[in-house]
Design a protein around this motif. Structure first.
Motif, short mmCIF file in Angstrom:
data_model
loop_
_atom_site.label_atom_id
_atom_site.label_comp_id
_atom_site.label_asym_id
_atom_site.label_seq_id
_atom_site.Cartn_x
_atom_site.Cartn_y
_atom_site.Cartn_z
N ARG A 1 0.90 -1.31 0.09
CA ARG A 1 -0.03 -0.03 0.17
C ARG A 1 0.98 1.35 0.07
O ARG A 1 0.53 2.18 -0.74
CB ARG A 1 -0.74 0.03 1.27
CG ARG A 1 -2.15 -0.68 0.70
CD ARG A 1 -3.34 -0.18 2.09
NE ARG A 1 -3.01 -0.73 3.40
CZ ARG A 1 -2.89 -1.80 3.79
NH1 ARG A 1 -3.47 -2.84 3.14
NH2 ARG A 1 -2.70 -2.28 5.05
N GLY A 2 1.85 1.20 0.66
CA GLY A 2 2.74 2.45 0.83
C GLY A 2 4.08 2.62 0.13
O GLY A 2 4.53 3.43 -0.36
N LEU A 3 4.37 1.54 -0.84
CA LEU A 3 5.26 1.41 -1.61
C LEU A 3 5.33 0.94 -2.84
O LEU A 3 4.15 -0.06 -3.21
CB LEU A 3 6.79 0.90 -1.15
CG LEU A 3 7.19 1.13 0.31
CD1 LEU A 3 8.22 0.16 0.81
CD2 LEU A 3 8.03 2.39 -0.08
N PRO A 4 5.60 1.36 -4.29
CA PRO A 4 5.46 0.80 -5.59
C PRO A 4 6.11 -0.83 -5.42
O PRO A 4 7.25 -0.99 -6.12
CB PRO A 4 6.19 1.43 -6.51
CG PRO A 4 7.21 1.98 -5.64
CD PRO A 4 6.95 2.28 -4.13
N ALA A 5 5.77 -1.73 -4.38
CA ALA A 5 6.50 -3.00 -4.28
C ALA A 5 5.40 -4.31 -4.80
O ALA A 5 4.23 -4.14 -4.25
CB ALA A 5 6.86 -3.02 -2.82
N ALA A 6 6.21 -5.08 -5.54
CA ALA A 6 5.13 -6.38 -5.85
C ALA A 6 6.17 -7.72 -5.18
O ALA A 6 7.28 -7.61 -5.56
CB ALA A 6 5.03 -6.38 -7.33
N ARG A 7 5.31 -8.56 -4.87
CA ARG A 7 5.77 -9.89 -4.24
C ARG A 7 6.01 -10.66 -5.40
O ARG A 7 4.85 -10.85 -6.21
CB ARG A 7 4.87 -10.37 -3.24
CG ARG A 7 5.35 -11.69 -2.77
CD ARG A 7 4.57 -12.04 -1.44
NE ARG A 7 4.95 -13.32 -1.04
CZ ARG A 7 4.07 -14.33 -1.28
NH1 ARG A 7 2.86 -14.12 -1.69
NH2 ARG A 7 4.50 -15.58 -0.70
N VAL A 8 7.10 -11.19 -5.63
CA VAL A 8 7.26 -12.27 -6.77
C VAL A 8 8.17 -13.26 -6.03
O VAL A 8 8.82 -13.48 -5.09
CB VAL A 8 8.23 -11.59 -8.01
CG1 VAL A 8 7.39 -10.37 -8.37
CG2 VAL A 8 9.55 -11.14 -7.23
N GLN A 9 8.38 -14.49 -7.02
CA GLN A 9 9.06 -15.57 -6.63
C GLN A 9 10.68 -15.12 -6.89
O GLN A 9 10.93 -14.29 -7.62
CB GLN A 9 8.88 -16.74 -7.69
CG GLN A 9 7.54 -17.39 -7.50
CD GLN A 9 7.18 -17.95 -5.96
OE1 GLN A 9 8.00 -18.56 -5.46
NE2 GLN A 9 5.99 -17.46 -5.49
N MET A 10 11.49 -15.78 -5.96
CA MET A 10 12.82 -15.66 -6.33
C MET A 10 13.28 -15.46 -7.78
O MET A 10 14.08 -14.59 -8.16
CB MET A 10 13.44 -16.50 -5.44
CG MET A 10 15.11 -16.18 -5.22
SD MET A 10 15.32 -14.89 -4.30
CE MET A 10 17.26 -14.93 -4.08
N GLU A 11 13.02 -16.42 -8.57
CA GLU A 11 13.56 -16.61 -9.90
C GLU A 11 13.20 -15.41 -10.61
O GLU A 11 13.97 -14.77 -11.34
CB GLU A 11 12.74 -17.84 -10.80
CG GLU A 11 13.04 -19.15 -10.22
CD GLU A 11 12.47 -19.40 -8.76
OE1 GLU A 11 11.52 -18.80 -8.40
OE2 GLU A 11 12.99 -20.26 -8.02
#
Ligand code: DGY
Length: 321
Positions: free
Chosen positions: A188-198
């Motif tokens: 919500r606070g950052l332009p961050a996206a969770r992804v897989q390590m690969e």
């Protein structure tokens, strides 16, 4: 022993006075000192109620056994506690505590500093100047990686990973992160996206590690992972040395598989592998992530609070087990 005897605390190496003085007011202090050997610590341990360790002290069965049945807490002067044999403590009913939170800013700031230093080759550049080898402005000299608009890969979105993400956010084009669970508050606070390590390894320009050393994370970055990164990408490790295969990293830097690295931690500290010392475009620091006066004093206070809580029969504020 009469009840009036003060509890004995073994400070294995050094506890700054912000915490030491609190302990000394109520406890008998034994100190190993910065050069204490494992044998010397074993000799100092008998009869102790608390052991104050730090990342450079391996707290294993021998030390626990030497302390004896009165040992009630191992208070680690660090947020990481991979130096402590947790199962051995658990099976003996010994509490283990750490110092979370108070070193978050210091460590994340150091990770940012290492990121910038590695990207712009600050170690090499200053070394050239100090060695008298600077012969004037050269448009092709010391070219590095520009970080504005870069994709930052944050491995581990705990307190320190999150603070690092906040610090690099103004520079970043995107932030990718790995985490056991999604962090909706972070997203919500950052332009961050969770992804897989690969995906993180394939897309990030900067990969920064912020996970503890556990059986699952040891060797997290080896030759395959380094080869999966873009050739211009760089690696930063302020977490723990065993996360990274040092020989593979040195090879990747030599072969140009990645462009740069910034390291603050090593597997067998204070030994730094010769391959890393010889590697190009590699900034090496001596485990100074939390080394600000504010953080180290606050950590020392937490150590004392944890020990004194156990001494008083209360729940220590930062109990790990
Ligand atoms: C920690 O707290 O784990 C740090 O590595 C110490 O600087």
């Amino acid at each position: 022993m009469p009840d009036t005897e003060p509890p004995i605390v073994l400070i294995c190496r050094r506890l700054l006075s912000a915490g030491r003085d609190r302990l000394a007011a109520r406890c008998e202090i034994r100190e190993g000192g910065l050069d204490a050997t494992p044998e010397e610590l074993v000799a100092l341990a008998p009869g102790t109620t608390a052991i104050v360790a730090d990342p450079s002290v391996a707290v294993g069965e021998e030390l626990l056994d030497a302390a004896g049945e009165g040992l009630r807490v191992v208070a680690n002067y660090a947020v990481g506690y991979d130096n402590v044999a947790l199962e051995a403590c658990r099976s003996r009913g010994i509490a283990v505590t750490n110092t979370p939170g108070v070193l978050t800013n210091a460590t994340a700031e150091l990770a940012l500093a290492l990121t910038l230093a590695a990207a712009r080759r600050l170690g090499e550049a200053e070394g050239e100047l100090r060695a008298g080898r600077w012969s004037g402005w050269d448009p092709g000299d010391m070219l590095g990686l520009e970080l504005s608009g870069a994709t930052f890969g944050v491995v581990g979105m705990g307190r320190i990973g999150r603070r690092y993400a906040e610090l690099v956010a103004p520079l970043s084009g995107a932030i990718l992160y790995t985490s056991r669970s999604p962090k909706s508050d972070v997203e919500r606070g950052l332009p961050a996206a969770r992804v897989q390590m690969e995906e993180l390894l394939a897309r990030a320009d900067v990969v920064s590690l912020h996970v503890p050393a556990t059986p699952e994370t040891i060797g997290l970055i080896g030759a395959a992972e380094l080869n999966a990164m873009p050739r211009h990408a760089m690696l930063v490790n302020t977490a723990r040395g065993p996360l990274v295969d040092a020989e593979a990293l040195a090879r990747a830097l030599r072969d140009g598989a990645i462009s740069a690295a910034g390291l603050d931690v090593y597997e067998h500290e204070p030994n730094v592998p010769q391959a890393l010392l010889d590697a190009p475009r590699c900034v090496l620091l001596p485990h100074v992530g939390s080394a600000t006066t504010r953080a180290r004093d606050a950590m020392a206070v937490l150590v004392a609070d944890n020990v004194l809580a156990v001494v008083d029969g209360a729940e220590p504020p930062n109990r790990v087990i």
